[in-house]
Design an enzyme around this catalytic site. Structure first.
Site, PDB file in Angstrom:
ATOM      1  N   CYS A  55      -8.514   4.911  12.132  1.00  0.00           N
ATOM      2  CA  CYS A  55      -9.217   5.893  11.288  1.00  0.00           C
ATOM      3  C   CYS A  55     -10.693   5.516  11.160  1.00  0.00           C
ATOM      4  O   CYS A  55     -11.040   4.538  10.496  1.00  0.00           O
ATOM      5  CB  CYS A  55      -8.528   5.938   9.925  1.00  0.00           C
TER       6      CYS A  55
ATOM      7  N   CYS B 206     -12.243   5.400   7.683  1.00  0.00           N
ATOM      8  CA  CYS B 206     -11.766   4.244   6.916  1.00  0.00           C
ATOM      9  C   CYS B 206     -12.661   3.043   7.203  1.00  0.00           C
ATOM     10  O   CYS B 206     -12.967   2.252   6.312  1.00  0.00           O
ATOM     11  CB  CYS B 206     -10.328   3.896   7.299  1.00  0.00           C
TER      12      CYS B 206
END
Lengths: 112, 311
Positions: A33, A36
């Site tokens: 991700c 993230c």
């Protein structure tokens, strides 16, 4: 990872989050991700600067899908804040990558 | 007040980081505000197969990490913050991050573009609860569920193919009767048994309490409205240039893109250069962004030699 950040798993979530003296911000993240990764340095800064007011925990959704399902996390990064000793329901839900100032606004009241 | 910098770079995608590499190697000691969305749109992708030099492909976030390391290696100072405000009306130019004021003789604007949304109230409410703009982030949560994706360009089709790893079915909702995506992607999508298409369709509404249950589609030819049961809706309908920061200060075209001089990254304000998706509504590729970032750094260097000698 910064020393002030703890890792939680499906197995340790209740124990770690439930026994904290401070509110716990759980960062639901995964290796794949991008956003993230964008917010990780900000969380590390907060972990140091607000260590007396907030515990920051990371939960890898890839390895710990049960907890993500339990809290109906359907997008990452999602940050859930649990008040001291609570593990049933979050007091804040912050979805998506944000800058430090926006994050601090969202956390107003949790970390004064 | 801090000293006046040679050049400030706003944004950190391929354009910004390439500009940083060139500016740093020209001893301009660039200061970069990489922004909250550091790394830009490639941070939201998986395999990048068309960036030269990576025959096996490379993950978007990994590619940007390497770009960044290269910029830092030559002395770029990087601050992880969004620029909040600029004043380009006089030199040195002024740039604010919160209340912190920075000044520079030249500015390179590489703020890129941000994902366009459908603009439905339900979309905002259900964002993060089944509505997503990041297939690579959120596809995982739709394992064994049916989903849909809106769009017909490269991003939409790439994401549709990616999402078949998780979902039982992926319905591509597209407002036209043919895709804009490249032929190679189209062929992959048409050959994928999990992908089907709803042509000439637009999303009218998204329904669900706490999570997406269905989307209402309107046929653009007949006006008929139908429902599609899905657990997730991914939005990939293109991008808008991130030019709010300079609106009213730099000349923009009707699409909001910064206007640059032909064969140049020079904007309407001398000393301000723009590179990458913020000024490119034609190509919008990582490699073209990098190329224009290089141009901006070289043009900024020449401009500084003429207008701020000794700086």
């Amino acid at each position: 990872m910064a020393a002030n950040i703890v890792t939680v798993t499906d197995a340790t979530f209740d124990e770690v989050v439930g026994s904290s003296d401070t509110p716990v911000l759980v960062d639901f993240w995964a290796e794949w991700c991008g956003p993230c990764k964008m917010i990780a340095p900000t969380l590390e800064e907060l972990a140091v600067e607000k260590s007396d007011k907030l515990t920051i925990a990371k939960l890898n959704v890839d390895e710990n899908p049960e907890t993500a399902r339990r809290f109906n996390v359907m997008s990452i990064p999602t940050l859930l804040v649990f008040e001291s000793g609570k593990t049933t329901e979050e007091s804040r839900r912050i979805i998506g990558a944000k800058g430090k100032s926006a994050l601090l606004e969202d956390l107003a009241g949790v970390i004064a | 007040m801090t000293k006046v910098r040679n050049v400030i770079i706003a944004g950190s995608g391929p354009a910004g980081l390439t500009a940083a590499v060139y500016a740093a190697r020209a001893n301009l000691a660039p200061l970069m505000f990489e922004g909250l969305n550091a790394g830009g749109q490639l941070m939201l992708t998986t395999d990048v197969e068309n960036f030269p030099g990576f025959p096996e492909g490379i993950l978007g976030p990994d590619l940007m990490k390497q770009f960044r390391e290269q910029a830092v290696r030559f002395g770029t100072e990087i601050v992880t913050a969004d620029v909040d405000r600029v004043d380009l009306s006089e030199r040195p130019f002024r740039v604010w991050v919160g209340d912190d004021e920075h000044r520079a003789h030249a500015i390179i604007l590489t703020t890129g573009a941000t994902a366009r949304m459908l603009g439905l109230p339900a979309e905002r409410e259900l964002l993060g609860h089944g509505v997503s703009t990041c297939a690579t982030c959120d596809g995982f949560f739709f394992r064994d569920r049916p989903i849909a994706i809106v769009g017909g360009g490269d991003s939409a089709i790439e994401e549709a193919i990616f999402l078949t790893k998780f979902a039982t079915s992926v319905t591509v909702i597209h407002r036209r009767d043919e895709l804009r995506a490249s032929k190679i992607l189209q062929e992959r999508a048409f050959a994928n048994p999990k992908i089907d298409f709803r042509w000439n369709a637009v999303v009218e509404d998204i329904e669900g309490e706490g999570s997406v249950q269905l989307v209402k589609l309107r046929d653009t030819q007949t006006g008929d409205v139908s429902s599609l049961d899905v657990a997730g809706l991914f939005v990939a309908i293109g991008h808008d240039p991130a030019t709010q920061l300079v609106a009213g200060q730099l000349d923009l075209d009707e699409g909001g893109y910064v206007i640059t001089a032909p064969d140049s990254t020079a904007t309407s304000v001398p000393g301000v250069f723009a590179a990458g998706d913020v000024q490119d509504h034609v190509f919008r590729q990582a490699v073209t962004a990098a190329g224009s970032g290089c141009m901006a750094a070289i043009e900024a260097e020449r401009w500084l030699q003429e207008h701020a000698p000794g700086a």
